[in-house]
Design a protein around this motif. Structure first.
Motif, PDB file in Angstrom:
ATOM      1  N   SER A  75       0.840  -1.193   0.000  1.00  0.00           N
ATOM      2  CA  SER A  75       0.000   0.000   0.000  1.00  0.00           C
ATOM      3  C   SER A  75       0.884   1.255   0.000  1.00  0.00           C
ATOM      4  N   SER A  76       0.473   2.295   0.698  1.00  0.00           N
ATOM      5  CA  SER A  76       1.209   3.557   0.620  1.00  0.00           C
ATOM      6  C   SER A  76       2.561   3.504   1.323  1.00  0.00           C
ATOM      7  N   GLY A  77       2.841   2.435   2.082  1.00  0.00           N
ATOM      8  CA  GLY A  77       4.190   2.235   2.605  1.00  0.00           C
ATOM      9  C   GLY A  77       5.139   1.847   1.481  1.00  0.00           C
ATOM     10  N   TYR A  78       4.682   0.966   0.617  1.00  0.00           N
ATOM     11  CA  TYR A  78       5.377   0.640  -0.624  1.00  0.00           C
ATOM     12  C   TYR A  78       5.529   1.920  -1.443  1.00  0.00           C
ATOM     13  N   GLY A  79       4.461   2.718  -1.485  1.00  0.00           N
ATOM     14  CA  GLY A  79       4.509   3.984  -2.205  1.00  0.00           C
ATOM     15  C   GLY A  79       5.528   4.955  -1.635  1.00  0.00           C
ATOM     16  N   LEU A  80       5.650   4.987  -0.311  1.00  0.00           N
ATOM     17  CA  LEU A  80       6.614   5.885   0.335  1.00  0.00           C
ATOM     18  C   LEU A  80       8.039   5.542  -0.091  1.00  0.00           C
ATOM     19  N   LEU A  81       8.329   4.239  -0.216  1.00  0.00           N
ATOM     20  CA  LEU A  81       9.664   3.810  -0.649  1.00  0.00           C
ATOM     21  C   LEU A  81       9.914   4.223  -2.102  1.00  0.00           C
ATOM     22  N   VAL A  82       8.925   4.024  -2.976  1.00  0.00           N
ATOM     23  CA  VAL A  82       9.092   4.397  -4.383  1.00  0.00           C
ATOM     24  C   VAL A  82       9.214   5.919  -4.516  1.00  0.00           C
ATOM     25  N   ASP A  83       8.455   6.644  -3.718  1.00  0.00           N
ATOM     26  CA  ASP A  83       8.542   8.100  -3.731  1.00  0.00           C
ATOM     27  C   ASP A  83       9.955   8.560  -3.347  1.00  0.00           C
ATOM     28  N   ARG A  84      10.551   7.911  -2.336  1.00  0.00           N
ATOM     29  CA  ARG A  84      11.919   8.245  -1.946  1.00  0.00           C
ATOM     30  C   ARG A  84      12.896   7.881  -3.066  1.00  0.00           C
ATOM     31  N   ALA A  85      12.642   6.765  -3.728  1.00  0.00           N
ATOM     32  CA  ALA A  85      13.496   6.386  -4.857  1.00  0.00           C
ATOM     33  C   ALA A  85      13.471   7.460  -5.939  1.00  0.00           C
ATOM     34  N   ALA A  86      12.296   8.010  -6.221  1.00  0.00           N
ATOM     35  CA  ALA A  86      12.181   9.069  -7.227  1.00  0.00           C
ATOM     36  C   ALA A  86      12.918  10.324  -6.772  1.00  0.00           C
TER      37      ALA A  86
END
Length: 291
Positions: free
Chosen positions: A126-137
């Motif tokens: 969910s948005s925890g996975y999203g938080l990691l991808v957001d940091r990657a970006a």
């Protein structure tokens, strides 16, 4: 355009607009409601209210992960433009999608031998996975190379903190995560289980807390204990919810009171793939903490 591409699955539970703005490519999970198949596409195919109403009315759901051919099409769209690729997957602790992504990546390495393809397990959802991808970006946009980013994300995975509760045990009982007897007693006593995503990316029940106000306070206590700077935490938080926006808003209000230096605390709906398993009434808080 960045020197390499980033991709993930729609189970990051953020938004299509976020993906477009951050230049992150998406692979879409599927789910069935009754006999009809839908895309997990940030509720463009079906509204969350309809999904949960039909689930509560007794319609059965099942989810379907991204297959190898779908991953290959996504990866090829990046590699064919002369860019390397880093794909971040939904946790292997709750989905086998990473296996399909790895098979697709291996085939793409043969098709594009001059290109690099990395597949990283988020060990989150969910948005925890999203938080990691957001940091990657963020790190990509700051100029970090793909190999260095892959290594940095492996370290960040161990610092992810994902805590959530539910005020409706119906679908946790149906999915076998809570026994019928425990669920009946929990509902009678207004128990809101506190859960987290464990180190292996699976879901783990932590405590039984009576009432939403108390379980929200317990989540904030956990954050204060586990984040690096305590109440001086100044990084991002994401909050997600399944058809209980008011609860998510209340958690954000209390979050900002307790952590005044917080950078952002954005709220997103839990997507349909995860929502098919949680049902309505779930609220989750995601942040970076200690390993």
């Amino acid at each position: 355009m960045a020197a390499y591409g980033l991709s993930c699955c729609s189970t990051v539970d953020l938004s299509r607009q976020w993906a477009e703005e951050r230049d992150v490519k998406l692979a879409y999970f599927h789910f069935f409601l009754g006999e009809k198949e839908y895309l997990d596409d940030f509720y463009e195919s079906i509204r969350p209210e309809e999904l949960y109403q039909r689930m509560l009315a007794g319609e059965m759901t099942r989810t379907s992960q991204v297959n190898v051919e779908e991953y290959k099409a996504l990866f090829r769209s990046v590699l064919s433009k002369g860019r390397d690729l880093l794909h971040i997957t939904l946790s292997s602790g709750i989905s086998g999608s990473i296996n399909s992504a790895r098979i697709a990546a291996e085939e793409m390495r043969e098709e594009f031998p001059e290109r690099k393809v990395y597949v990283l397990d988020s060990l989150n959802a969910s948005s925890g996975y999203g938080l990691l991808v957001d940091r990657a970006a963020d790190l990509r946009d700051a100029g970090m190379g793909i190999e260095e980013l892959y290594e940095e994300l492996q370290r960040l995975v161990a610092r992810q903190q994902s805590w959530f509760f539910t005020s409706d045990l119906t679908f946790f009982i149906r999915g076998g995560r809570v026994s019928k007897a425990a669920g009946w007693i929990g509902s009678l006593l207004n128990i809101c289980p506190l859960l987290r995503v464990a180190e292996d990316g699976s879901l783990k029940a932590v405590e039984k807390v009576r009432g939403k106000k108390r379980v929200m306070d317990r989540i904030l206590q956990k954050m204060e204990e586990l984040c690096k700077d305590g109440r001086d935490y100044s990084d991002k938080c994401f909050i997600s919810h399944s058809d209980c926006r008011e609860d998510a808003e209340l958690l954000r209000v209390e979050l900002r009171k307790r952590f005044p230096k917080l950078k952002t605390a954005e709220i997103f709906p839990i997507g349909s793939t995860i929502g098919c398993h949680t049902g309505p009434g779930t609220v989750a808080l995601f942040f970076f903490g200690r390993e």
